[in-house]
Design a protein around this motif. Structure first.
Motif, PDB file in Angstrom:
ATOM      1  N   LYS A   1      20.365  -5.840  18.008  1.00  0.00           N
ATOM      2  CA  LYS A   1      20.111  -5.450  16.614  1.00  0.00           C
ATOM      3  C   LYS A   1      19.146  -4.269  16.599  1.00  0.00           C
TER       4      LYS A   1
ATOM      5  N   GLY B   1      19.731  -9.341  21.803  1.00  0.00           N
ATOM      6  CA  GLY B   1      21.168  -9.487  21.644  1.00  0.00           C
ATOM      7  C   GLY B   1      21.803 -10.460  22.615  1.00  0.00           C
TER       8      GLY B   1
ATOM      9  N   TYR C   1      18.193  -4.403   9.221  1.00  0.00           N
ATOM     10  CA  TYR C   1      18.678  -3.947  10.517  1.00  0.00           C
ATOM     11  C   TYR C   1      19.503  -2.673  10.330  1.00  0.00           C
TER      12      TYR C   1
ATOM     13  N   ASN D   1      22.222  -2.041  11.933  1.00  0.00           N
ATOM     14  CA  ASN D   1      23.644  -2.349  12.054  1.00  0.00           C
ATOM     15  C   ASN D   1      23.971  -3.613  11.252  1.00  0.00           C
TER      16      ASN D   1
ATOM     17  N   ARG E   1      27.201  -5.720  11.518  1.00  0.00           N
ATOM     18  CA  ARG E   1      27.497  -6.492  12.727  1.00  0.00           C
ATOM     19  C   ARG E   1      26.570  -7.684  12.929  1.00  0.00           C
ATOM     20  N   VAL E   2      25.530  -7.815  12.110  1.00  0.00           N
ATOM     21  CA  VAL E   2      24.574  -8.904  12.297  1.00  0.00           C
ATOM     22  C   VAL E   2      24.276  -9.550  10.953  1.00  0.00           C
TER      23      VAL E   2
ATOM     24  N   TYR F   1      15.845  -1.821  19.859  1.00  0.00           N
ATOM     25  CA  TYR F   1      16.938  -2.794  19.820  1.00  0.00           C
ATOM     26  C   TYR F   1      16.480  -4.114  20.432  1.00  0.00           C
TER      27      TYR F   1
ATOM     28  N   GLU G   1      11.095  -6.709  14.973  1.00  0.00           N
ATOM     29  CA  GLU G   1      11.231  -6.370  13.557  1.00  0.00           C
ATOM     30  C   GLU G   1       9.895  -6.013  12.923  1.00  0.00           C
TER      31      GLU G   1
END
Length: 520
Positions: free
Chosen positions: A177, A171, A381, A383, A386-387, A168, A312
């Motif tokens: 993320k 943030g 990602y 999620n 949410r991003v 993660y 990433e």
């Protein structure tokens, strides 16, 4: 990777320093046996294929065992940043739907207050690290007892495209993320890290990652050390300059990695010939390296290489290197190359893109947003609801960095797109100003942010931390910078603080600085 370490370097040790500062070690062969027990223990705890197991711990051999054991059991490892806020910790554990959570004994107090909010966790396991266990964890599973009751099984084969870990990101403006990496991506990244034009890790090395395991698996260095059978060292949770210097000297470290603040602090260590006797190279990342620092380490026989990485992409994207065509250049000219972000490592492609999505030339002058694609990088990602998932497109990742790339492939980050300062229609690089400021002998850290200006739109503000025992004033810094910066890049204001706020990934929290000083 672990089988190879146990086969080619079974007696080579993973060394560490415990909470009390005592050095100890464990061989790759012993670690492999313990990981086999952990795989069996996870099955006994009811962890099935695809389940998530969260860890909340500092760098140690026990923590490393979970980095191998969880993926080898077919489950997903979720290393949680111990510097996350309570809300971020709660959110990550819930988002990952972690069934088991592993916590260092010394960190149980930090987690205890969150226990009612960690509803997905069925089992807590405590890693004994010399710290006191919070009473709220009285019924938690003791890790050493768990292993003692398990059998050292041979792990089952796991499909290479199965998720091995979910890391993660920081943030700072939203929830962290989640970035998933498969077994295949971990192996490919490790191969690239070991390449001669990357970290060049070999069996002869002793590797000291000062980056935490919860930061993209310490930039992938422990996995690469296992792949090659290299020695591995963890310096413990108390990373003060004296402790790091003693570890470098005692363990014969040849390769280390960490953010510039470590190397600035160690720069004054004496006697340097003992502290750096075995150290050959440093991987430095996270923020800009002050220009003189590379030269000072070179004088000690240590090559400092600046890296560019991102969660990433597992970790490594680019790294400074001296091409064969540059070997005839004077030393100072060669060292200047180490102030760039270097060349894309094997397996990575880089390009620059303009505001309209057009691909820009690599001429060393044209600036654009840096985009990345690689053999092992994530493509989404975990999620996306949410991003902003638009950072991924057509196999490329928008990095958010503004950069130039020259005709030989050298990348130079000029700034984060959100941190550039636009003054009178022209761009000012906050990174360049920070680097110049940190060259001042009395400056420990410096962060530069944009402040609104009625005439110029924005002007730079410098937030400065003085070295312990030093006194520094704005007029001293202006005089120092006068021949180092373009005239209109000179900060209008200097604010002196005892500490610059950091994000959970140990970068300057410029959002917090802008909020703090706007309107003063």
């Amino acid at each position: 990777m672990l089988r190879r370490a146990g086969a080619v370097a079974p007696g080579k040790e993973i060394r560490e320093v415990d909470l009390a500062g005592r050095p100890m070690g464990k061989s790759w062969g012993a670690l492999r046996e313990r990981v086999g027990r952990l795989v069996d223990a996870l099955s006994r705890l009811g962890v099935d294929e695809g389940d998530a197991v969260a860890t909340f711990a500092w760098n140690s051999t026990r923590h490393l065992e979970w980095f191998f054991g969880v993926p080898m059991a077919g489950a997903k490892l979720v290393p949680v940043n111990v510097r996350f806020s309570d809300e971020q910790i709660e959110w990550v554990v819930a988002h990952a739907n972690a069934r088991v959570m592993v916590v260092d004994a010394s960190l149980t107090g930090q987690v205890a207050k969150l226990l009612p909010r960690l509803g997905s966790v069925h089992v807590f396991v405590v890693l004994p690290d010399g710290g006191e266990v919070d009473p709220a964890f009285a019924d938690a599973v003791d890790y050493e007892r768990l292993l003692a009751e398990a059998e050292p099984v041979e792990p089952p084969d796991v499909a290479e495209d199965r998720v091995a870990c979910v890391c993660y990101t920081g943030g700072t403006t939203d929830n962290p993320k989640g970035v998933a990496h498969s077994h295949r991506s971990l192996v490919l990244h490790s191969l690239a890290v070991c390449a001669a034009d990357a970290y060049a890790i070999s069996e002869r090395d002793v590797v000291l990652p000062l980056t935490p395991l919860f930061h993209a698996a310490a930039w992938g260095m422990p996995y690469a050390a296992a792949m090659t059978g290299a020695g591995l060292v963890f310096a413990g949770p108390h990373l003060n300059p004296k402790a790091i210097g003693e570890t470098l000297k005692r363990e014969g470290v040849t390769l280390s990695a960490g953010v510039p603040s470590f190397w600035l602090a160690l720069d004054k260590m004496e006697p340097a010939e003992e502290v750096f006797a075995s150290l050959e190279r440093i991987i430095c990342g996270g923020s800009a390296i002050p220009s003189g620092l590379v030269h000072r380490y070179a004088d000690r026989g240590v090559t400092m290489r600046q890296g560019l990485g991102m969660t990433e992409n597992m970790a490594l994207v680019a790294l400074t290197d001296v091409r064969s065509s540059h070997t005839s250049l004077p030393l100072d000219k060669r060292l200047e190359l180490h102030h760039t972000q270097g060349l894309a490592v094997p397996g990575v492609e880089l390009r620059l893109v303009g505001d309209s999505g057009e691909v820009l030339p690599h001429d060393g002058v044209t600036q654009g947003e840096l985009e990345v694609r690689s053999l092992w990088g994530a493509t989404r990602y975990e999620n996306p609801d949410r991003v902003d998932g638009s950072r991924f497109h057509d196999g490329w990742l928008r990095s958010g960095d503004i950069a130039t790339i020259d005709t030989e492939g050298y990348v130079r980050i000029t700034d984060r797109s959100k941190d550039l300062i636009k003054s009178g229609g022209e761009w000012i690089s906050s990174i360049a100003v920070e680097s110049a400021l940190m060259e001042h002998p009395d400056v420990s850290e410096a962060a530069v942010v944009a402040m609104p200006d009625d005439r110029w739109q924005e002007r730079p503000l410098a937030v400065v931390v003085a070295r312990p025992g030093a006194e520094v004033a704005a007029e001293n810094l202006r005089a120092f910078l006068r021949n180092r910066l373009i005239k209109w890049w000179m900060p209008d204001r200097f604010e002196f603080v005892s500490e610059i706020p950091k994000t959970a990934t140990n970068k300057f929290d410029k959002k917090a600085l802008r909020s703090r000083f706007t309107g003063h």
